[in-house]
Design a protein around this motif. Structure first.
Motif, PDB file in Angstrom:
ATOM      1  N   THR A 128       0.850  -1.183   0.000  1.00 14.66           N
ATOM      2  CA  THR A 128       0.000   0.000   0.000  1.00 14.66           C
ATOM      3  C   THR A 128       0.887   1.235   0.000  1.00 14.66           C
ATOM      4  O   THR A 128       1.882   1.287   0.730  1.00 14.66           O
ATOM      5  CB  THR A 128      -0.908   0.027   1.244  1.00 14.66           C
ATOM      6  OG1 THR A 128      -1.687  -1.169   1.289  1.00 14.66           O
ATOM      7  CG2 THR A 128      -1.831   1.229   1.225  1.00 14.66           C
ATOM      8  N   VAL A 129       0.548   2.206  -0.835  1.00 11.88           N
ATOM      9  CA  VAL A 129       1.304   3.456  -0.884  1.00 11.88           C
ATOM     10  C   VAL A 129       0.468   4.557  -0.248  1.00 11.88           C
ATOM     11  O   VAL A 129      -0.663   4.815  -0.671  1.00 11.88           O
ATOM     12  CB  VAL A 129       1.669   3.841  -2.324  1.00 11.88           C
ATOM     13  CG1 VAL A 129       2.510   5.108  -2.346  1.00 11.88           C
ATOM     14  CG2 VAL A 129       2.417   2.706  -3.014  1.00 11.88           C
ATOM     15  N   LEU A 130       1.012   5.199   0.789  1.00 18.20           N
ATOM     16  CA  LEU A 130       0.302   6.243   1.524  1.00 18.20           C
ATOM     17  C   LEU A 130       1.112   7.532   1.542  1.00 18.20           C
ATOM     18  O   LEU A 130       2.348   7.500   1.616  1.00 18.20           O
ATOM     19  CB  LEU A 130       0.040   5.818   2.976  1.00 18.20           C
ATOM     20  CG  LEU A 130      -0.806   4.569   3.220  1.00 18.20           C
ATOM     21  CD1 LEU A 130      -0.893   4.280   4.719  1.00 18.20           C
ATOM     22  CD2 LEU A 130      -2.205   4.743   2.636  1.00 18.20           C
ATOM     23  N   THR A 131       0.418   8.653   1.483  1.00 19.66           N
ATOM     24  CA  THR A 131       1.041   9.954   1.692  1.00 19.66           C
ATOM     25  C   THR A 131       0.890  10.331   3.148  1.00 19.66           C
ATOM     26  O   THR A 131      -0.202  10.234   3.723  1.00 19.66           O
ATOM     27  CB  THR A 131       0.374  11.026   0.814  1.00 19.66           C
ATOM     28  OG1 THR A 131       0.651  10.744  -0.554  1.00 19.66           O
ATOM     29  CG2 THR A 131       0.908  12.417   1.148  1.00 19.66           C
ATOM     30  N   GLU A 132       1.990  10.744   3.773  1.00 21.54           N
ATOM     31  CA  GLU A 132       1.939  11.208   5.155  1.00 21.54           C
ATOM     32  C   GLU A 132       1.981  12.729   5.144  1.00 21.54           C
ATOM     33  O   GLU A 132       2.957  13.336   4.701  1.00 21.54           O
ATOM     34  CB  GLU A 132       3.101  10.644   5.958  1.00 21.54           C
ATOM     35  CG  GLU A 132       2.986  10.891   7.444  1.00 21.54           C
ATOM     36  CD  GLU A 132       3.939  10.034   8.252  1.00 21.54           C
ATOM     37  OE1 GLU A 132       3.484   9.263   9.105  1.00 21.54           O
ATOM     38  OE2 GLU A 132       5.160  10.147   7.999  1.00 21.54           O
ATOM     39  N   ASN A 133       0.904  13.340   5.617  1.00 22.04           N
ATOM     40  CA  ASN A 133       0.781  14.793   5.589  1.00 22.04           C
ATOM     41  C   ASN A 133       1.500  15.427   6.775  1.00 22.04           C
ATOM     42  O   ASN A 133       1.902  14.752   7.729  1.00 22.04           O
ATOM     43  CB  ASN A 133      -0.699  15.178   5.587  1.00 22.04           C
ATOM     44  CG  ASN A 133      -1.451  14.548   4.432  1.00 22.04           C
ATOM     45  OD1 ASN A 133      -1.056  14.687   3.274  1.00 22.04           O
ATOM     46  ND2 ASN A 133      -2.533  13.826   4.735  1.00 22.04           N
ATOM     47  N   ALA A 134       1.662  16.751   6.734  1.00 22.03           N
ATOM     48  CA  ALA A 134       2.393  17.471   7.776  1.00 22.03           C
ATOM     49  C   ALA A 134       1.761  17.299   9.155  1.00 22.03           C
ATOM     50  O   ALA A 134       2.456  17.315  10.181  1.00 22.03           O
ATOM     51  CB  ALA A 134       2.481  18.951   7.411  1.00 22.03           C
ATOM     52  N   ASP A 135       0.451  17.118   9.193  1.00 22.18           N
ATOM     53  CA  ASP A 135      -0.227  16.958  10.489  1.00 22.18           C
ATOM     54  C   ASP A 135      -0.229  15.515  10.976  1.00 22.18           C
ATOM     55  O   ASP A 135      -0.837  15.192  11.999  1.00 22.18           O
ATOM     56  CB  ASP A 135      -1.666  17.478  10.408  1.00 22.18           C
ATOM     57  CG  ASP A 135      -2.517  16.704   9.391  1.00 22.18           C
ATOM     58  OD1 ASP A 135      -1.994  15.748   8.765  1.00 22.18           O
ATOM     59  OD2 ASP A 135      -3.699  17.068   9.218  1.00 22.18           O
ATOM     60  N   GLY A 136       0.444  14.641  10.234  1.00 19.11           N
ATOM     61  CA  GLY A 136       0.526  13.240  10.655  1.00 19.11           C
ATOM     62  C   GLY A 136      -0.551  12.352  10.066  1.00 19.11           C
ATOM     63  O   GLY A 136      -0.469  11.124  10.176  1.00 19.11           O
ATOM     64  N   SER A 137      -1.557  12.948   9.431  1.00 23.51           N
ATOM     65  CA  SER A 137      -2.611  12.146   8.815  1.00 23.51           C
ATOM     66  C   SER A 137      -2.070  11.477   7.550  1.00 23.51           C
ATOM     67  O   SER A 137      -1.082  11.920   6.960  1.00 23.51           O
ATOM     68  CB  SER A 137      -3.819  13.017   8.476  1.00 23.51           C
ATOM     69  OG  SER A 137      -3.466  14.010   7.530  1.00 23.51           O
ATOM     70  N   ARG A 138      -2.739  10.419   7.138  1.00 25.49           N
ATOM     71  CA  ARG A 138      -2.301   9.674   5.960  1.00 25.49           C
ATOM     72  C   ARG A 138      -3.459   9.476   4.987  1.00 25.49           C
ATOM     73  O   ARG A 138      -4.611   9.371   5.404  1.00 25.49           O
ATOM     74  CB  ARG A 138      -1.741   8.313   6.372  1.00 25.49           C
ATOM     75  CG  ARG A 138      -0.473   8.402   7.195  1.00 25.49           C
ATOM     76  CD  ARG A 138       0.016   7.037   7.638  1.00 25.49           C
ATOM     77  NE  ARG A 138       1.298   7.115   8.329  1.00 25.49           N
ATOM     78  CZ  ARG A 138       1.957   6.063   8.794  1.00 25.49           C
ATOM     79  NH1 ARG A 138       1.460   4.831   8.628  1.00 25.49           N
ATOM     80  NH2 ARG A 138       3.117   6.221   9.394  1.00 25.49           N
ATOM     81  N   SER A 139      -3.125   9.422   3.717  1.00 20.73           N
ATOM     82  CA  SER A 139      -4.143   9.182   2.697  1.00 20.73           C
ATOM     83  C   SER A 139      -3.560   8.283   1.623  1.00 20.73           C
ATOM     84  O   SER A 139      -2.340   8.254   1.408  1.00 20.73           O
ATOM     85  CB  SER A 139      -4.629  10.502   2.090  1.00 20.73           C
ATOM     86  OG  SER A 139      -3.539  11.245   1.571  1.00 20.73           O
TER      87      SER A 139
END
Length: 247
Positions: free
Chosen positions: A182-193
């Motif tokens: 699975t490929v996820l983006t980790e955002n600056a606030d720690g959330s992932r999508s």
């Protein structure tokens, strides 16, 4: 180790190989299904409008029907050179060293709606058929491939199967015990999508690392280590899921 890549709708033209010989492809137990699907696809190509409907093609894509019509007469090329697009650009087989190209042929396979799965070096023509297509009189492609495709893949003599196929193609023939990515983006606030389009790029980079490494991959821990050495950030979600994290 076997890495199963997803196919792509886009494919290169031409080739220098002899016309398609289904009996010469890897996983010969799948030959009867391949013959049935190929015959149906060629027959369907005689009716461009019906082909467009069954294959989900627009008016500007009718040249894809012509590819299917010449499935048995057009030249072939190795599967790893036939498929194109984001993942295959990142893999860049042509830019590998000779040793890595040899490993690529040994370690890579490609999922296919038409062929089930082929090894990287299997000679195939250009064609158009996706996992969601329905060929007249045959129902869903999953109904054609189950359970034979899973049986062929489960019978592999390899320690680790890394399944990079999308959900629709995995559904044609799930591999028991395989590792999915699975490929996820980790955002600056720690959330992932979940990464959509560019997940193919990251999987292509991963596949390039795996055909270039001299290290052995025996389980998900060693897989995560090798991929991390290739410059990607990894996280083990479970014993059957590796996550690649991007910014």
């Amino acid at each position: 180790m076997l890495i199963i890549l997803p196919p792509s709708e886009t494919k290169s033209d031409g080739g220098r190989g002899a016309p398609l010989d289904l009996a010469a492809l890897s996983f010969p137990t799948l030959t009867p299904i391949r013959q049935r699907l190929a015959a149906a696809l060629v027959d369907l190509a005689a009716d461009p409008e019906a082909s467009a409907t069954a294959l989900g093609l627009g008016r500007t894509q009718l040249d894809e029907v012509a590819r299917n019509a010449t499935l048995y007469t057009s030249p072939t090329r190795p599967a790893i050179e036939r498929y194109t697009g984001v993942l295959y650009d990142a893999l860049d087989v042509g830019g590998l060293t000779r040793a890595s190209r040899t490993k690529a042929r040994d370690r890579l396979a490609v999922g296919s709606a038409l062929f089930g799965v082929v090894r990287a070096g299997d000679p195939i023509p250009a064609y158009r058929l996706s996992a969601a297509s329905r060929l007249p009189g045959l129902g869903t492609l999953a109904s054609q491939w189950k359970p034979d495709l899973s049986a062929a893949l489960d019978d592999l003599d390899t320690d680790v199967v890394i399944d990079l196929r999308s959900g629709g193609y995995r559904a044609l023939g799930p591999v028991a015990g395989s590792i999915e990515v699975t490929v996820l983006t980790e955002n600056a606030d720690g959330s992932r999508s979940v990464v959509s389009h560019f997940n193919k790029h990251h999987k292509g980079v991963m596949a390039r690392t795996l055909v270039s490494t001299r290290r052995s991959v025996r389980d998900i821990s060693s897989l995560a280590s090798v991929v991390a050495d290739g410059g990607q950030r990894t996280e083990i979600a479970s014993d059957r899921e590796l996550v690649i994290l991007t910014d």
